[in-house]
Design a protein around this motif. Structure first.
Motif, short mmCIF file in Angstrom:
data_model
loop_
_atom_site.label_atom_id
_atom_site.label_comp_id
_atom_site.label_asym_id
_atom_site.label_seq_id
_atom_site.Cartn_x
_atom_site.Cartn_y
_atom_site.Cartn_z
N GLN A 144 0.80 -1.23 0.00
CA GLN A 144 0.00 0.00 0.00
C GLN A 144 0.83 1.27 0.00
O GLN A 144 0.30 2.36 -0.14
N ILE A 145 2.16 1.14 0.22
CA ILE A 145 2.95 2.37 0.33
C ILE A 145 3.79 2.57 -0.92
O ILE A 145 3.85 1.71 -1.80
N ARG A 146 4.46 3.74 -0.99
CA ARG A 146 5.30 4.03 -2.14
C ARG A 146 6.64 3.29 -2.03
O ARG A 146 7.13 3.03 -0.95
N TRP A 147 7.22 2.98 -3.18
CA TRP A 147 8.55 2.36 -3.23
C TRP A 147 9.45 3.17 -4.15
O TRP A 147 9.02 3.65 -5.20
N PHE A 148 10.70 3.29 -3.73
CA PHE A 148 11.70 3.95 -4.58
C PHE A 148 12.93 3.04 -4.66
O PHE A 148 13.13 2.18 -3.80
N SER A 149 13.72 3.31 -5.67
CA SER A 149 14.88 2.42 -5.83
C SER A 149 16.02 3.14 -6.53
O SER A 149 15.82 4.18 -7.15
N GLY A 150 17.18 2.56 -6.41
CA GLY A 150 18.33 3.06 -7.14
C GLY A 150 18.39 2.41 -8.52
O GLY A 150 17.37 2.00 -9.07
N GLU A 151 19.61 2.26 -9.05
CA GLU A 151 19.73 1.75 -10.41
C GLU A 151 19.82 0.24 -10.47
O GLU A 151 19.70 -0.33 -11.54
N GLY A 152 20.04 -0.41 -9.31
CA GLY A 152 20.39 -1.82 -9.31
C GLY A 152 19.42 -2.74 -10.03
O GLY A 152 19.84 -3.70 -10.67
N ILE A 153 18.12 -2.46 -9.95
CA ILE A 153 17.20 -3.40 -10.59
C ILE A 153 16.68 -2.88 -11.92
O ILE A 153 15.88 -3.55 -12.56
N HIS A 154 17.14 -1.73 -12.34
CA HIS A 154 16.65 -1.23 -13.62
C HIS A 154 17.03 -2.19 -14.75
O HIS A 154 18.16 -2.64 -14.82
N GLY A 155 16.06 -2.51 -15.57
CA GLY A 155 16.33 -3.38 -16.70
C GLY A 155 16.07 -4.84 -16.42
O GLY A 155 16.05 -5.64 -17.35
N ALA A 156 15.84 -5.21 -15.17
CA ALA A 156 15.59 -6.62 -14.87
C ALA A 156 14.26 -7.04 -15.47
O ALA A 156 13.24 -6.39 -15.27
N SER A 157 14.28 -8.14 -16.23
CA SER A 157 13.07 -8.53 -16.94
C SER A 157 11.99 -9.04 -15.99
O SER A 157 10.81 -9.03 -16.32
N GLU A 158 12.41 -9.48 -14.79
CA GLU A 158 11.41 -10.01 -13.85
C GLU A 158 10.37 -8.96 -13.51
O GLU A 158 9.20 -9.27 -13.27
N LEU A 159 10.79 -7.70 -13.44
CA LEU A 159 9.87 -6.65 -13.02
C LEU A 159 8.79 -6.39 -14.07
O LEU A 159 7.78 -5.75 -13.78
N LEU A 160 9.02 -6.87 -15.28
CA LEU A 160 8.07 -6.59 -16.34
C LEU A 160 6.98 -7.65 -16.44
O LEU A 160 6.08 -7.53 -17.25
N GLN A 161 7.10 -8.70 -15.62
CA GLN A 161 6.03 -9.71 -15.61
C GLN A 161 4.73 -9.01 -15.23
O GLN A 161 4.71 -8.22 -14.29
N PRO A 162 3.63 -9.29 -15.94
CA PRO A 162 2.40 -8.53 -15.74
C PRO A 162 1.97 -8.39 -14.28
O PRO A 162 1.65 -7.29 -13.84
N SER A 163 2.00 -9.49 -13.53
CA SER A 163 1.49 -9.42 -12.16
C SER A 163 2.28 -8.42 -11.33
O SER A 163 1.73 -7.64 -10.56
N LEU A 164 3.59 -8.45 -11.48
CA LEU A 164 4.44 -7.57 -10.69
C LEU A 164 4.38 -6.14 -11.23
O LEU A 164 4.25 -5.17 -10.48
N ALA A 165 4.45 -6.03 -12.54
CA ALA A 165 4.50 -4.71 -13.16
C ALA A 165 3.22 -3.93 -12.87
O ALA A 165 3.25 -2.72 -12.64
N GLU A 166 2.10 -4.62 -12.86
CA GLU A 166 0.82 -3.98 -12.60
C GLU A 166 0.85 -3.29 -11.24
O GLU A 166 0.44 -2.15 -11.06
N TRP A 167 1.37 -4.05 -10.25
CA TRP A 167 1.44 -3.49 -8.91
C TRP A 167 2.40 -2.31 -8.86
O TRP A 167 2.10 -1.26 -8.30
N LEU A 168 3.56 -2.51 -9.47
CA LEU A 168 4.56 -1.45 -9.46
C LEU A 168 4.01 -0.18 -10.09
O LEU A 168 4.24 0.93 -9.62
N ASP A 169 3.25 -0.34 -11.15
CA ASP A 169 2.63 0.79 -11.82
C ASP A 169 1.63 1.46 -10.87
O ASP A 169 1.58 2.68 -10.76
N SER A 170 0.86 0.63 -10.16
CA SER A 170 -0.21 1.18 -9.33
C SER A 170 0.34 1.99 -8.16
O SER A 170 -0.32 2.90 -7.66
N ILE A 171 1.52 1.66 -7.65
CA ILE A 171 2.06 2.44 -6.53
C ILE A 171 3.05 3.51 -6.99
O ILE A 171 3.75 4.10 -6.18
N ASP A 172 3.12 3.75 -8.27
CA ASP A 172 4.05 4.75 -8.81
C ASP A 172 5.48 4.46 -8.39
O ASP A 172 6.18 5.32 -7.85
N PHE A 173 5.91 3.27 -8.62
CA PHE A 173 7.29 2.89 -8.34
C PHE A 173 8.23 3.79 -9.14
O PHE A 173 8.02 4.01 -10.33
#
Lengths: 415, 348, 253, 315
Positions: free
Chosen positions: A267-296
């Motif tokens: 339910q809260i906001r998440w921020f991150s550095g560069e370490g996970i940028h580009g990782a294909s796992e984050l683009l999986q629909p289930s995860l990406a949907e959530w990340l989009d919804s919390i304005d990651f």
């Protein structure tokens, strides 16, 4: 029995002879130090060594870097050809298994093969392991990804084509502050990268009037479910409004996929550095949907709206079908830096190349932007872009939505 | 020629380090039958001890009061020409020697103490206990700030770096490492070819029967563990000065099992075999690294992975065709032989 | 009994609820050759284990030459002068016959960790011991097997070797656990007559567990009978074989 | 504070650990070999489910079946090609252990090499794959969401352990396995076809371990070639807590370790501020405590030697 003894004896003998032939061969080809020919057509080929984590903890990034390395050397050669320069380069890639011992062994092997310029190794601990050998044997090391502040040492053979974490921590603090968040939990890897980053972030964020609580996790684990659970209770007890995640790709993806299912953390906001940028796992629909919804959102070092980077990215995607992973543009440029430094030095000699490298970097503008180095041999200027995960044409993608440059934050797109 | 010298000075210390480790493991498993799965712990103790000792003493020599892992410390130590490593050669060599002695004693003492609680559990679990201890040590070091936590300690170099010429200083270090290996080998050979060596073999065969023959089995085992762990500590010191840095994650459990592979490839219960095992293993590894660098990317199997697959296959094949190792176990040699000959001869 | 070398006083050993030994009192006279018999599971080997320090008795005391030895460790018991053999012989297969014998003398200089690598410190003692060992092996007919590995020996030779090993030391009491098990009748007899010879010539004391009563009874001078952890009977061999309780225990057990 | 998620994690992790550790204990008990290839079984299982998900076969049960067959086949191959010939030659178990170490290195890099090729075919980073598979749907119970993968894990582990129990206790081949575990030589004398029984045992343990790998992949969600290496020390600790002998104790050990990794660390973190990075430290601490206080094999494994000797006086 006697036969077996003989077989093993032969095996060992074969290996030794093989090694000897190897040396002979290097001596014959001169390890790239072919005598300069007066003829125009005769080109000289120099070898550039790469010590990359093709196996071990960082293998998921390292394998992609290997492709970047070959691509970069290819492009460099094309460039040399188009300038009609009689120099060609050849990549020699060795796996260091993300270990210190193998990294050192690789650099030593390169030294024996007469290679004076090594790109890599990836982790700061590995760079430290090779530093003493590189300094005393005059091997130029260009690490694309080591960001440890403890390696900011002037006048050595270690160069790092990456901005210090201190700069990025400042950018990230500004971003979090801009989003109106006053209290965060910083959740970071317990290695050198994570620890330094978290410390810098805390300092910068508190200078902006915020409050940051630090929480580390053991980075060499397989799964982080229990860490995420502890994070959840920490966030609740501290009343934090957001989490700042300092991770690499695999651990970060794992943490996020657990956080998605946590009632507090989801339910809260998440921020991150560069370490996970580009990782294909984050683009999986289930995860990406959530990340989009919390304005990651995250920061990452990049040169703002750089056409060279776009070109590099497109080329890499065509080649491999995936987004370029973190630091790959740094690696790409490091190859060019190495190549031009060799050309400028005019001789394949470690000391000359070391002296030429800062000069070359001063004038080099590549996919990662302007590569000027500071007195420690580290990248002096670094701009950052703000990235997020958004749906583009029905597909989730990494999108840059803003920049951090010269201390100010600008959004180019609405988050 | 130059590249062969370069190869030797980079390989010999590694050979010496693994040679010492495998001789020490051979004392434990090959002669006494103690399966130690945590060799790396004592190696780490030696490495950390020497790094911490050398860096802190060198820093106080130049009057710097900074954390051991800081940039200031690294600069104060290793800036070419002006760093403490260059300006205090006698202290550096002295600290190297002192580290060797202290590492032997400290790592040995820790090893000695560890065997006692585990004897209660029986030989099958000694190895696991030491393995657990080693991992706990590593995790602790990752979190122990004064010794650098995950940053590790660095800025060291080989103890002869002040000579200026890198070939000379590294060559000298390689020779010293080789000398230490030789000393360890000679010591181990004399140690086992004695009535004590006979007792060790007996304990390996049947420790209960040995106990019934008046042998103080726990003390003998702890003594062997002391000596073997101390040797591992010495190898750790060599590692610190060879690499010039210490990182906690170098000391992962798999390193122990590589040493196991060396001992078993070479032949258990044979010191020369352990030495050969270490030589073959490190040489195969280096030769294949070298070859992988020459091969280029064109193969069906990427050469970097192929190189490791060959290492694995070599282990399996050697064991398949020669399960007792390159050198089979050797009988204990004491002067009893000669005495027997005289005695038998007397009767005619 | 005059001059007992070993006295067992009211020794009990419980394993959880099982009473392996339950108040055994007996003594072994110096220079005697004493038998210990009883059906399987009657506690014979447990008694040996208590005497040699494998187990601490739950109750009771063991005295050897005027010293209390229960609760000592097996190696300490050995150093007091008690040698035991095992039901299944426990020689050291990776040592030769000679080395198996050389192993036994206590307090060898070359066994001290500091002295072991320095050959000159222990060479003299080692040579002396080796000569002694060879003489011993020759005397008992093992002269041809000095450098043989233990696995080349016959079962009888193994039993023999296990027994004569103790002669390298000044052990006074021998506890033999079924010396004749698995050996042909003639060999078993030879074995026992050899033991008796040792007793007579060297003045040693033997305390022997044996299942093969037909051999045992010929040679020993006194017998104890254990049954369910208790002493059932004792006496001269011919008295014991007449004892009704003993017959019943053997037939019934 | 220990919340619901810690407890749910303990259950899911513990079950996955159990399914991975049970065959390790079984194969160790029968052969006395510490088998490094066990790491590969885990990785193989995890990659089976990950790669099947990538190519669109997203049924988790099919993945488990495939993993079982693959893991079993690999284990039998090792046994026939390496372990059995070495055993026939009378090699020491330590030698077989090092041979399995060699096999582990070989297979690990073979997996890397295969993934490298698949990278080109599938055009995605195969060295790090997010698991995308479907089993039971998630269930909401009184405000607590129970993840579908957790339900899959529970069902699968119950099936596996029940099947293992039935095979070992109720079938002839199970009895034969137990006979060999108790006494190799005696079993062979009494006419048990050792080779065939052992092959079956290896098939079973390799297969179950690979299924465990699938379960672990469901838990961890990201699969890399290092997945087996990363958890093998924990799995090994569990098997040691089980004394490398008792399957029941191994199952208990799985929950001890999983509870330590989830609940104990959380409690210690909240109460004393112990850094979360001490998690592996705690696991090994628990292992040491268990080994020393509750010796797995009882006194039978130790020397008959006592350090505290009752003081005796001379008469």
């Amino acid at each position: 029995m006697a036969l077996d003894t003989k077989a093993i004896g032969l095996l060992i003998l074969g290996l030794i002879i093989g090694a000897a032939i190897g040396y002979g061969a290097t001596a014959f080809t001169g390890g790239g130090q072919a005598t300069t020919q007066e003829e125009e057509q005769k080109t000289v080929t120099y070898k550039i060594g790469f010590s990359l984590p093709l196996s071990g903890q960082l293998s998921s990034i390292g394998k992609l870097w290997e492709k970047v390395a070959y691509m970069a050397v290819d492009d460099l050669n094309k460039m040399m050809e188009s300038y009609h320069l009689p120099y060609r380069f050849e990549a020699v890639v060795l796996d260091d298994g993300t270990t210190e011992e193998k990294a050192l062994q690789n650099v030593q092997t390169f030294a024996q093969q007469g290679i004076k310029v090594v790109i890599g190794p990836a982790a700061s601990s590995q760079v430290k392991a090779v530093k003493s050998f590189a300094d005393s044997n005059h091997i130029v090391i260009i690490s694309p990804s080591s960001t440890a502040p403890t390696l900011a040492i002037p006048n050595d053979y270690i160069f790092r084509n990456t901005g210090s974490d201190a700069l990025q921590a400042k950018a990230l603090a500004a971003l979090v502050n801009h989003e109106g968040i006053k209290k965060v939990v910083v959740f970071y890897r317990d290695d050198e990268y994570g620890t330094a980053f978290a410390d810098f972030f805390k300092r910068e964020f508190e200078a902006l009037g915020g409050q940051a609580v630090l929480l580390s996790y053991a980075s060499n684990l397989a799964d982080f479910a229990s860490e995420v659970a502890s994070l959840s209770s920490k966030v609740q007890s501290e009343g934090a409004e957001a989490v700042v995640l300092i991770s690499f790709d695999t651990d970060g993806a794992n943490i996020l996929s657990h956080a998605k299912d946590d009632p507090v953390l989801s339910q809260i906001r998440w921020f991150s550095g560069e370490g996970i940028h580009g990782a294909s796992e984050l683009l999986q629909p289930s995860l990406a949907e959530w990340l989009d919804s919390i304005d990651f959102m995250g920061t990452r070092p990049v040169f703002i709206s750089n056409p060279l980077y776009e070109e590099f990215k497109k080329k890499f995607e065509e080649l491999t079908g995936t987004d370029p992973p973190v630091f790959s543009e740094k690696l790409y440029d490091a190859v060019f830096l190495a190549g031009w430094a060799i050309v400028r030095a005019g001789t394949y000699d470690g000391e000359a190349i070391k002296n030429a490298l800062p000069e070359v970097a001063k004038h080099f503008y590549g996919a990662s932007g302007w590569c000027i180095l500071d007195e420690n041999g580290d990248r002096a200027f670094q701009d950052y872009s703000i990235w997020t995960i958004k749906q583009v044409d029905g597909e989730y993608k990494y999108v840059d939505i803003g920049t951090y440059s010269g201390g100010s934050l600008t959004f180019t797109e609405n988050p | 020629m130059e590249s062969i010298i370069g190869f030797l000075i980079s390989w010999l210390p590694i050979f010496a380090i693994y040679g010492i480790l495998s001789i020490s493991l051979n004392l434990e498993i090959g002669y006494t039958g103690m399966a130690n799965f945590g060799k790396v712990a004592f190696y780490a103790i030696g490495a950390y001890l020497s790094a911490a000792l050398t860096i802190s003493v060198m820093l106080s020599l130049v009057g710097k009061n900074v954390p051991l892992y800081s940039i200031e410390a690294v600069q104060a130590l290793s800036t070419e020409g002006t760093g403490a490593l260059y300006t205090h050669p006698a202290a550096l060599v002295g600290l190297f020697v002192l580290s060797l002695v202290l590492a032997f004693l400290v790592a040995g003492a820790v090893g000695y103490l560890i065997t006692y609680p585990t004897l209660r559990v029986g030989p099958a679990f000694l190895g696991i206990t030491v393995l657990a201890f080693g991992e706990m040590f590593r995790v602790f070091m990752r979190n122990y700030e004064p010794l650098g936590s995950t940053k590790g300690l660095f800025g060291l170099n080989n103890p002869f770096v002040w000579l200026g010429n890198s070939l000379l200083s590294q060559g000298l270090f390689a020779l010293v490492a080789l000398g230490l290996l030789l000393a360890v080998y000679v010591y181990a050979e004399r140690f086992v070819n004695s009535p004590l060596g006979r007792t060790l073999r007996a304990i390996k065969d049947d420790e209960v029967a040995a106990l019934c023959l008046g042998k103080h089995v726990p003390r003998v085992k702890a003594t062997v563990f002391f000596i073997a762990s101390g040797m591992a500590g010495v190898a750790g010191v060599l590692w610190t000065f060879y690499q010039g840095s210490v990182q906690p994650d170098t000391f992962v459990p798999i390193l122990t099992f590589y040493v196991w592979a060396m001992v078993i490839l070479g032949g258990m219960g044979n010191n020369l075999g352990a030495l050969l095992g270490a030589a073959v293993f490190t040489l195969v590894d280096r030769a294949l690294t070298f070859a992988a660098g020459m091969m280029g990317p064109s193969l069906i199997i990427p050469p970097n992975y192929l190189r490791w697959m060959i290492v694995g296959l070599v282990i399996v094949l050697v064991l398949m065709f020669r399960p007792e190792g390159i050198k089979p176990a050797r009988p204990i040699k004491t002067p009893a032989w000669e005495a027997v000959k005289e005695e038998v001869g007397k009767d005619g | 009994m005059a001059d007992p070398i070993l006295e067992v006083k009211d020794v009990a050993k419980y394993f959880g609820g099982v009473k392996a030994l339950d108040g055994v009192t007996l003594s072994v006279p110096r220079g005697g050759m004493i038998g210990l018999i009883g059906p399987n599971g009657s506690g014979k080997t447990t008694l040996f284990n208590v005497i040699t320090g494998f187990y601490v008795p739950t109750r009771g005391e063991v005295w050897f030459e005027g010293e209390r030895i229960d609760g000592l460790n097996p190696n300490e018991v050995y150093l007091k002068g008690i040698v035991r053999t095992f039901q299944i012989p426990r020689l050291f297969p990776s040592l030769t016959v000679l080395e198996n014998v050389l192993l036994t003398p206590p307090n060898q200089i070359g066994e001290r960790p500091l002295y072991a690598p320095i050959r000159s410190k222990w060479e003299k003692q080692e040579r002396e011991l080796a000569r002694k060992a060879v003489r011993l092996l020759k005397r008992f007919g093992l002269g041809d097997y000095i450098h043989a590995s233990v696995s080349e020996l016959s079962a009888a030779h193994i039993k023999l070797l296990e027994t004569i090993r103790g002669l390298m030391t000044d052990a006074k009491l021998y506890l033999l656990d079924e010396p004749a098990a698995g050996v042909a009748y003639d060999m078993a007899k030879e074995m026992f007559s050899f033991v008796r010879r040792l007793r007579d010539e060297e003045g040693l004391t033997f305390f022997i567990i044996e299942h093969r009563l037909e051999v045992l009874m010929e040679f020993v001078d006194y017998v104890y009978v254990l049954h369910n952890g208790k002493l059932l009977a004792e006496g001269k061999p011919d008295e014991v074989v007449q004892n009704k309780a003993v017959i019943e225990a053997y037939l019934g057990g | 504070m220990v919340g619901v998620s810690e407890i749910l994690n303990t259950v899911q992790m513990g079950l996955a650990y159990m399914v991975i550790a049970l065959p390790l204990t079984l194969s160790y008990r029968v052969t006395q070999v510490i088998n490094f290839v066990h790491i590969i079984f885990i990785t193989l299982g995890a990659y089976t489910v990950a790669l099947l998900g990538l190519v669109g076969l997203t049924n988790v049960w099919i993945a488990m079946g495939a993993a079982f067959l693959l893991g079993g086949a690999l284990a039998v191959l090792d046994n026939v090609a390496v372990f059995e010939p070495l055993w026939r030659r009378g090699s020491d178990v330590l030698i077989i252990m090092v041979a399995s170490l060699g096999l582990w290195i070989f297979y690990k890099y073979l997996i890397y090499a295969v993934l490298d090729k698949l990278f080109i075919v599938l055009r995605t980073n195969t060295l790090s794959v997010l698991v995308h598979t479907e089993g039971f749907p998630s269930v909401s119970l009184g405000g607590i969401t129970i993840d579908g993968y957790l339900i899959d894990t529970v069902v699968a582990s119950v099936i596996v352990s029940l099947a293992l129990y039935l095979i070992l206790m109720r079938t002839r081949i199970g009895k034969a396995i137990r006979a060999i575990a108790d006494n190799q030589v005696l079993a062979e004398i009494s006419g048990i076809p050792r080779g065939r029984v052992l092959n079956f045992m290896w098939f079973l343990s390799g297969g179950i371990a690979a299924v465990g790998g699938v379960l672990w992949a469901l838990f961890q969600t990201t699969v890399t070639p290092e997945i087996g290496d990363q958890i093998i020390l924990q799995v090994f600790s569990i098997a040691v807590i089980g004394g490398l002998y008792s399957l029941t104790k191994t199952a208990i050990g799985a929950f001890i370790v999983s509870g330590t990794e989830n609940i104990v660390i959380a409690v210690l973190h909240d109460a004393f501020g112990l850094p979360l990075s001490f998690r592996p430290f705690l696991v090994f601490l628990v292992l040491l405590v268990v080994i020393l206080i509750w010796p797995p094999l009882g006194a039978g494994g130790g020397l008959p030697y006592r350090f505290r000797v009752r003081h005796r006086s001379r008469r």
